[in-house]
Scaffold this active site. Structure first.
Site, PDB file in Angstrom:
ATOM      1  N   GLU A   1       2.378   6.423  -6.923  1.00 52.94           N
ATOM      2  CA  GLU A   1       1.334   7.286  -7.498  1.00 52.94           C
ATOM      3  C   GLU A   1       1.666   8.764  -7.276  1.00 52.94           C
ATOM      4  OE1 GLU A   1      -2.602   6.083  -6.167  1.00 52.94           O
ATOM      5  OE2 GLU A   1      -2.059   3.991  -6.353  1.00 52.94           O
TER       6      GLU A   1
ATOM      7  N   TYR B   1       0.841  -1.215   0.000  1.00 57.42           N
ATOM      8  CA  TYR B   1       0.000   0.000   0.000  1.00 57.42           C
ATOM      9  C   TYR B   1       0.874   1.263   0.000  1.00 57.42           C
ATOM     10  CZ  TYR B   1      -5.056   0.800   0.271  1.00 57.42           C
ATOM     11  OH  TYR B   1      -6.368   1.068  -0.029  1.00 57.42           O
TER      12      TYR B   1
HETATM   13  C1  LIG Z   1     -10.870  11.748  -9.087  1.00 58.20           C
HETATM   14  C2  LIG Z   1      -9.619  11.589  -8.372  1.00 58.20           C
HETATM   15  C3  LIG Z   1      -9.738  10.851  -7.082  1.00 58.20           C
HETATM   16  C4  LIG Z   1      -8.454  10.796  -6.389  1.00 58.20           C
HETATM   17  C5  LIG Z   1      -8.563  10.386  -4.971  1.00 58.20           C
HETATM   18  C6  LIG Z   1      -7.233  10.466  -4.367  1.00 58.20           C
HETATM   19  C7  LIG Z   1      -7.154   9.995  -2.982  1.00 58.20           C
HETATM   20  C8  LIG Z   1      -6.685   8.617  -2.874  1.00 58.20           C
HETATM   21  C9  LIG Z   1      -6.111   8.283  -1.590  1.00 58.20           C
HETATM   22  C10 LIG Z   1      -5.916   6.804  -1.411  1.00 58.20           C
HETATM   23  C11 LIG Z   1      -5.030   6.222  -2.396  1.00 58.20           C
HETATM   24  C12 LIG Z   1      -5.102   4.742  -2.508  1.00 58.20           C
HETATM   25  C13 LIG Z   1      -4.369   4.334  -3.708  1.00 58.20           C
HETATM   26  C14 LIG Z   1      -4.250   2.875  -3.809  1.00 58.20           C
HETATM   27  C15 LIG Z   1      -3.115   2.346  -4.097  1.00 58.20           C
HETATM   28  C16 LIG Z   1      -2.981   0.925  -4.130  1.00 58.20           C
HETATM   29  O1  LIG Z   1      -3.848   0.114  -4.337  1.00 58.20           O
HETATM   30  S1  LIG Z   1      -1.449   0.403  -3.836  1.00 58.20           S
HETATM   31  C17 LIG Z   1      -1.517  -1.349  -3.839  1.00 58.20           C
HETATM   32  C18 LIG Z   1      -1.873  -1.913  -2.467  1.00 58.20           C
HETATM   33  N1  LIG Z   1      -3.276  -1.774  -2.191  1.00 58.20           N
HETATM   34  C19 LIG Z   1      -3.946  -2.548  -1.319  1.00 58.20           C
HETATM   35  O2  LIG Z   1      -3.377  -3.452  -0.732  1.00 58.20           O
HETATM   36  C20 LIG Z   1      -5.390  -2.280  -1.101  1.00 58.20           C
HETATM   37  C21 LIG Z   1      -6.199  -3.054  -2.052  1.00 58.20           C
HETATM   38  N2  LIG Z   1      -7.607  -2.872  -1.824  1.00 58.20           N
HETATM   39  C22 LIG Z   1      -8.321  -3.649  -1.031  1.00 58.20           C
HETATM   40  O3  LIG Z   1      -7.829  -4.522  -0.396  1.00 58.20           O
HETATM   41  C23 LIG Z   1      -9.787  -3.540  -1.014  1.00 58.20           C
HETATM   42  O4  LIG Z   1     -10.162  -3.262  -2.289  1.00 58.20           O
HETATM   43  C24 LIG Z   1     -10.497  -2.526  -0.148  1.00 58.20           C
HETATM   44  C25 LIG Z   1     -11.133  -1.553  -1.082  1.00 58.20           C
HETATM   45  C26 LIG Z   1      -9.541  -1.770   0.745  1.00 58.20           C
HETATM   46  C27 LIG Z   1     -11.616  -3.195   0.640  1.00 58.20           C
HETATM   47  O5  LIG Z   1     -11.192  -4.230   1.474  1.00 58.20           O
HETATM   48  P1  LIG Z   1     -12.191  -4.856   2.588  1.00 58.20           P
HETATM   49  O6  LIG Z   1     -12.900  -3.831   3.327  1.00 58.20           O
HETATM   50  O7  LIG Z   1     -11.372  -5.871   3.322  1.00 58.20           O
HETATM   51  O8  LIG Z   1     -13.306  -5.497   1.806  1.00 58.20           O
HETATM   52  P2  LIG Z   1     -13.311  -6.639   0.783  1.00 58.20           P
HETATM   53  O9  LIG Z   1     -12.011  -7.326   0.620  1.00 58.20           O
HETATM   54  O10 LIG Z   1     -13.831  -5.986  -0.423  1.00 58.20           O
HETATM   55  O11 LIG Z   1     -14.295  -7.734   1.431  1.00 58.20           O
HETATM   56  C28 LIG Z   1     -15.561  -7.485   2.055  1.00 58.20           C
HETATM   57  C29 LIG Z   1     -16.478  -8.674   1.794  1.00 58.20           C
HETATM   58  O12 LIG Z   1     -16.896  -8.595   0.453  1.00 58.20           O
HETATM   59  C30 LIG Z   1     -16.507  -9.765  -0.235  1.00 58.20           C
HETATM   60  N3  LIG Z   1     -16.116  -9.375  -1.574  1.00 58.20           N
HETATM   61  C31 LIG Z   1     -15.624  -8.198  -1.952  1.00 58.20           C
HETATM   62  N4  LIG Z   1     -15.349  -8.186  -3.242  1.00 58.20           N
HETATM   63  C32 LIG Z   1     -15.677  -9.401  -3.688  1.00 58.20           C
HETATM   64  C33 LIG Z   1     -15.619 -10.029  -4.957  1.00 58.20           C
HETATM   65  N5  LIG Z   1     -15.139  -9.374  -6.031  1.00 58.20           N
HETATM   66  N6  LIG Z   1     -16.032 -11.286  -5.063  1.00 58.20           N
HETATM   67  C34 LIG Z   1     -16.497 -11.982  -4.002  1.00 58.20           C
HETATM   68  N7  LIG Z   1     -16.584 -11.438  -2.760  1.00 58.20           N
HETATM   69  C35 LIG Z   1     -16.173 -10.178  -2.620  1.00 58.20           C
HETATM   70  C36 LIG Z   1     -15.356 -10.315   0.569  1.00 58.20           C
HETATM   71  O13 LIG Z   1     -15.153 -11.661   0.377  1.00 58.20           O
HETATM   72  C37 LIG Z   1     -15.833 -10.021   1.954  1.00 58.20           C
HETATM   73  O14 LIG Z   1     -16.856 -10.945   2.287  1.00 58.20           O
HETATM   74  P3  LIG Z   1     -17.017 -11.559   3.754  1.00 58.20           P
HETATM   75  O15 LIG Z   1     -15.742 -12.305   4.015  1.00 58.20           O
HETATM   76  O16 LIG Z   1     -18.183 -12.456   3.688  1.00 58.20           O
HETATM   77  O17 LIG Z   1     -17.220 -10.414   4.678  1.00 58.20           O
END
Ligand SMILES: CCCCCCCCCCCCC/C=C/C(=O)SCCNC(=O)CCNC(=O)[C@H](O)C(C)(C)COP(=O)(O)OP(=O)(O)OC[C@H]1O[C@@H](n2cnc3c(N)ncnc32)[C@H](O)[C@@H]1OP(=O)(O)O
Length: 288
Positions: free
Chosen positions: A217, A210
């Site tokens: 970025e 992250y």
């Molecule tokens: C217009 C301009 C705008 C600009 C804005 C600028 C500001 C930006 C600031 C921030 C910058 C961030 C930039 C990001 C950079 C990077 O990504 S660097 C690389 C490293 N990144 C990461 O490691 C983060 C990656 N992202 C995530 O892990 C996730 O997407 C999340 C968004 C953070 C959400 O995670 P979380 O809350 O843990 O939820 P989920 O993993 O989504 O799970 C919740 C439950 O939902 C189920 N689920 C979700 N998606 C799916 C799917 N596709 N298929 C099946 N199931 C899914 C998941 O299994 C969970 O279910 P339960 O276990 O039953 O609860």
């Protein structure tokens, strides 16, 4: 005894949230964003199973599929397999490029089509949240996906002179490893065969990836600033018939500044998810 917060119920892998009973409708999405008054309790305290691939979890997964419905499960399985494959193709293409050319120069150009396709396809993640087939916070998913779309289309695609910056490689590598892990995590979870290594990787790799991604970025946007200032791209100057002005250069400065409040929120959100999923801790609210 505290009661489970919506954050626990709506978040990934919180076993206690699930054993508290199935919730057919997703909970309010903003609730997974950090900031609620909550304390952490261990799974033992809650009498739940915080472990990884236990029989209870299989039952939960089956229950989850039943709640999701066949169509949503089939769609999500297809979506996650396609996304895992897409990011794997990207990873292989990047490794091959580097091994053949020995430089990162030209790498973005060689992989840009695949990157644009799969990152744009990820807009569906916001749709999944909105229609309620995944319980992720629409705000968390929205910030995550929109910042990626912004980086791909409005920065790297639009500003050719920065495409060979090292910082582009930095965020590309961070995104690629993250997404291969994340989508395979979702796929194996849906198929009820989640290897512990994938689960571990999903909730550990981000600790490094992250910040690496965000640094990549930010450095890329920073590198774009002189070009944007010189060309005045995407800017609207006065006078014009709508009497509207917009300066992309200042927009970029504001975007960079917005990482300061937003990134820690996403990062701490992931740290909380990690504690819940890997260590079985659940969020509980204290009764007054
Ligand atoms: C217009 C301009 C705008 C600009 C804005 C600028 C500001 C930006 C600031 C921030 C910058 C961030 C930039 C990001 C950079 C990077 O990504 S660097 C690389 C490293 N990144 C990461 O490691 C983060 C990656 N992202 C995530 O892990 C996730 O997407 C999340 C968004 C953070 C959400 O995670 P979380 O809350 O843990 O939820 P989920 O993993 O989504 O799970 C919740 C439950 O939902 C189920 N689920 C979700 N998606 C799916 C799917 N596709 N298929 C099946 N199931 C899914 C998941 O299994 C969970 O279910 P339960 O276990 O039953 O609860």
């Amino acid at each position: 005894m505290g009661r489970l917060t919506e954050a626990a119920a709506a978040s990934g892998g919180a076993s206690a949230a699930r054993s508290a009973g199935p919730s057919p409708t997703p909970l309010p999405l903003s609730s997974t964003f950090p900031g609620c008054t909550a304390t952490m309790a261990s799974s033992e305290e809650d009498g739940t199973n915080g472990g990884a691939s236990e029989p209870g979890e299989e039952k939960e997964a089956t229950g989850k599929r039943r709640r999701l419905g066949l169509l949503a499960t089939v769609w999500l399985t297809f979506y996650n397999i396609a996304m895992t494959a897409g990011w794997l193709v990207l990873a292989i293409a990047m490794v091959r490029f580097y091994m053949e050319k020995g430089t990162h120069k030209g790498l973005y150009k060689s992989i840009q089509k695949t990157l644009k396709f799969f990152q744009t396809f990820a807009l569906l993640e916001i749709v999944h949240c909105l229609i309620g087939i995944v319980p992720t916070s629409v705000i968390v998913a929205g910030v995550q996906v929109s910042s990626r779309i912004f980086m791909v289309w409005l920065i790297t695609h639009s500003i050719k002179p920065i495409q060979n910056e090292e910082s582009v490689v930095l965020f590309l590598v961070a995104w690629t490893v993250t997404e291969i892990t994340r989508y395979s995590f979702y796929t194996f979870s849906l198929l009820d065969h989640l290897p512990y290594f994938i689960k571990w990787a999903r909730y550990n790799f981000f600790i490094i990836l992250y910040p690496v991604g965000v640094v990549g970025e930010l450095l890329t946007i920073y590198a774009a600033l002189p070009y944007v200032k010189k060309t005045g791209m995407f800017s609207i100057r006065l006078p014009n018939k709508y009497n509207v002005s917009f300066d992309y250069y200042y927009f970029l400065l504001i975007t960079m500044a917005s990482y300061i409040p937003l990134f820690p929120q996403l990062y701490f959100h992931m740290l909380r998810q990690r504690r819940k999923v890997l260590h079985g801790e659940v969020m509980v609210e204290k009764d007054d």
